[in-house]
Design a protein around this motif. Sequence first.
Motif, PDB file in Angstrom:
ATOM      1  N   SER A 194      43.111  34.708  44.860  1.00  0.00           N
ATOM      2  CA  SER A 194      43.129  33.288  45.217  1.00  0.00           C
ATOM      3  C   SER A 194      41.767  32.657  44.971  1.00  0.00           C
ATOM      4  O   SER A 194      40.725  33.305  45.138  1.00  0.00           O
ATOM      5  CB  SER A 194      43.504  33.131  46.697  1.00  0.00           C
ATOM      6  N   THR A 195      41.787  31.391  44.595  1.00  0.00           N
ATOM      7  CA  THR A 195      40.556  30.618  44.507  1.00  0.00           C
ATOM      8  C   THR A 195      40.795  29.226  45.042  1.00  0.00           C
ATOM      9  O   THR A 195      41.892  28.669  44.889  1.00  0.00           O
ATOM     10  CB  THR A 195      40.028  30.554  43.052  1.00  0.00           C
ATOM     11  N   ASP A 196      39.791  28.649  45.699  1.00  0.00           N
ATOM     12  CA  ASP A 196      39.876  27.301  46.233  1.00  0.00           C
ATOM     13  C   ASP A 196      39.451  26.297  45.166  1.00  0.00           C
ATOM     14  O   ASP A 196      38.507  26.537  44.397  1.00  0.00           O
ATOM     15  CB  ASP A 196      38.974  27.149  47.457  1.00  0.00           C
ATOM     16  N   ARG A 244      44.651  25.416  46.855  1.00  0.00           N
ATOM     17  CA  ARG A 244      44.414  26.810  46.482  1.00  0.00           C
ATOM     18  C   ARG A 244      45.367  27.244  45.369  1.00  0.00           C
ATOM     19  O   ARG A 244      46.544  26.878  45.371  1.00  0.00           O
ATOM     20  CB  ARG A 244      44.616  27.724  47.698  1.00  0.00           C
ATOM     21  N   ARG A 264      39.742  38.257  37.428  1.00  0.00           N
ATOM     22  CA  ARG A 264      38.482  37.744  37.969  1.00  0.00           C
ATOM     23  C   ARG A 264      37.478  37.470  36.841  1.00  0.00           C
ATOM     24  O   ARG A 264      36.772  36.448  36.839  1.00  0.00           O
ATOM     25  CB  ARG A 264      37.891  38.736  38.969  1.00  0.00           C
ATOM     26  N   TRP A 267      38.521  34.347  35.030  1.00  0.00           N
ATOM     27  CA  TRP A 267      38.199  33.160  35.828  1.00  0.00           C
ATOM     28  C   TRP A 267      36.704  32.853  35.795  1.00  0.00           C
ATOM     29  O   TRP A 267      36.317  31.692  35.724  1.00  0.00           O
ATOM     30  CB  TRP A 267      38.667  33.366  37.273  1.00  0.00           C
ATOM     31  N   VAL A 272      34.946  29.740  37.524  1.00  0.00           N
ATOM     32  CA  VAL A 272      35.342  30.004  38.904  1.00  0.00           C
ATOM     33  C   VAL A 272      34.293  30.896  39.543  1.00  0.00           C
ATOM     34  O   VAL A 272      34.107  32.049  39.143  1.00  0.00           O
ATOM     35  CB  VAL A 272      36.730  30.681  38.971  1.00  0.00           C
ATOM     36  N   SER A 275      36.336  33.960  44.465  1.00  0.00           N
ATOM     37  CA  SER A 275      37.763  34.219  44.629  1.00  0.00           C
ATOM     38  C   SER A 275      37.937  35.186  45.792  1.00  0.00           C
ATOM     39  O   SER A 275      37.007  35.874  46.193  1.00  0.00           O
ATOM     40  CB  SER A 275      38.375  34.795  43.349  1.00  0.00           C
ATOM     41  N   GLN A 276      39.138  35.208  46.333  1.00  0.00           N
ATOM     42  CA  GLN A 276      39.451  36.115  47.428  1.00  0.00           C
ATOM     43  C   GLN A 276      40.625  37.004  47.045  1.00  0.00           C
ATOM     44  O   GLN A 276      41.564  36.555  46.378  1.00  0.00           O
ATOM     45  CB  GLN A 276      39.813  35.334  48.695  1.00  0.00           C
TER      46      GLN A 276
END
Length: 416
Positions: A194-196, A244, A264, A267, A272, A275-276
């Motif tokens: 996930s990324t905001d 998100r 990742r 991204w 980006v 990220s989580q």
Amino acid sequence: MPSVVAYTLPLADTLVPADQGELAECVRRAAATGTLLYPLGGRTALNYGTVAKSAGRGLSTERLTRIVDYPARDMTITVEAGLTASELARTLSAEGQFLPVEIAEPDRATVGGATAVNFSGPRRFGYGTLRDYLIGVSAVDGTGTPFKAGGRVVKNVAGYDFCKLLTGSLGTLAVITQLTFKVRPLPAAAAWLSTDLTTPAAAEPLLEALIRTRTTPTAVELVAGPAAADLPGLDKPASSKPVRLLIRLEGTQIETRWMVDQLRGEWRGLGVGASQLVEGADVDALDRRLIEFGCGDAPQRTVLKFNVRPSRVTHVVDVVRREFPQASVVARAANGIVLAALDDVASHELAKPLIRELQPAAAAAGGRVVVWSSPAPEELTRQMAWGSAREDHGVLAAVKRQFDPHDLLNRGRFAC
């Protein structure tokens, strides 16, 4: 408050046949007397569709729960329509298999009802819908005549495709009594990355990059508004208007870890910075939150469902948030599905923005919007619930007459 069934369906009583033969006899008797019938499964999606106005009898599949045949090596299973989704999942899991279509409220929802509604969850992107896995069906039409199509052979395709026709027909063509599905091996591992984001539009380069990614996501979820503020396994976002993007990856342990690292890296190349990762038990919790969104929610919620071109998803999300700033939105971004939950919006407050803004926006995006559920479904007009009549409604009406010539099944509930 009356029960959900009494509130949405004008039932004199409910028939509960013991087997498929008895169910067919119930329909034959109803046809002989002109009695309307409202098919019932787990009763989890009764708010979907326009409200029935003509009195009739319920016809429940709750006693049709047999697992008819399960040759696990053939990776197919035949079950009766009243079997719950959770019981089906437990049976398949014991053999390391699953039906890769997520169903809300699985302890109550039946496989027949889910098929009639054509429900799908986040992993629709990677796996498809129930229509893609249903290879055999038995049903009873509006005259009480049983019929069946397909079978255990995955490539069994000949003549008219009743499996696809009945999927999503909302019980208006026939009462589904038995289904045969092809199934798949359970993946060994899964994770969400996930990324905001600052806005829905900021997701565009990341969504476009998924066309070229070396990974194989099974779900692509864009979540905005209050729904994004409290997701299992994720920190609370810093923004008061959170957005998100979540990507689901699954396979073997080694494959899943490689895809997480690969995505990742991709991204980072797109700017980006953070990220989580959601893994372990939190994956199941996050799955369930996303699957259940808009289903069984607080009774004051209106839920809209858009089906548009994937390239227009972020635009539709923006339109919804402009009209309803406090809306919670979950978009199956790679599939073009957008679910919007609106709190404390009365039907008279919904009518103008829905007809003047949201329905035209959906049409311009190559799709349409329907009301998935409403706190006052009896106040919805057919145009509000289903949108304007489509060019193919004449064809749909002709098919309905073939299967249910006296319009006895779920009268008034569907779009035509």
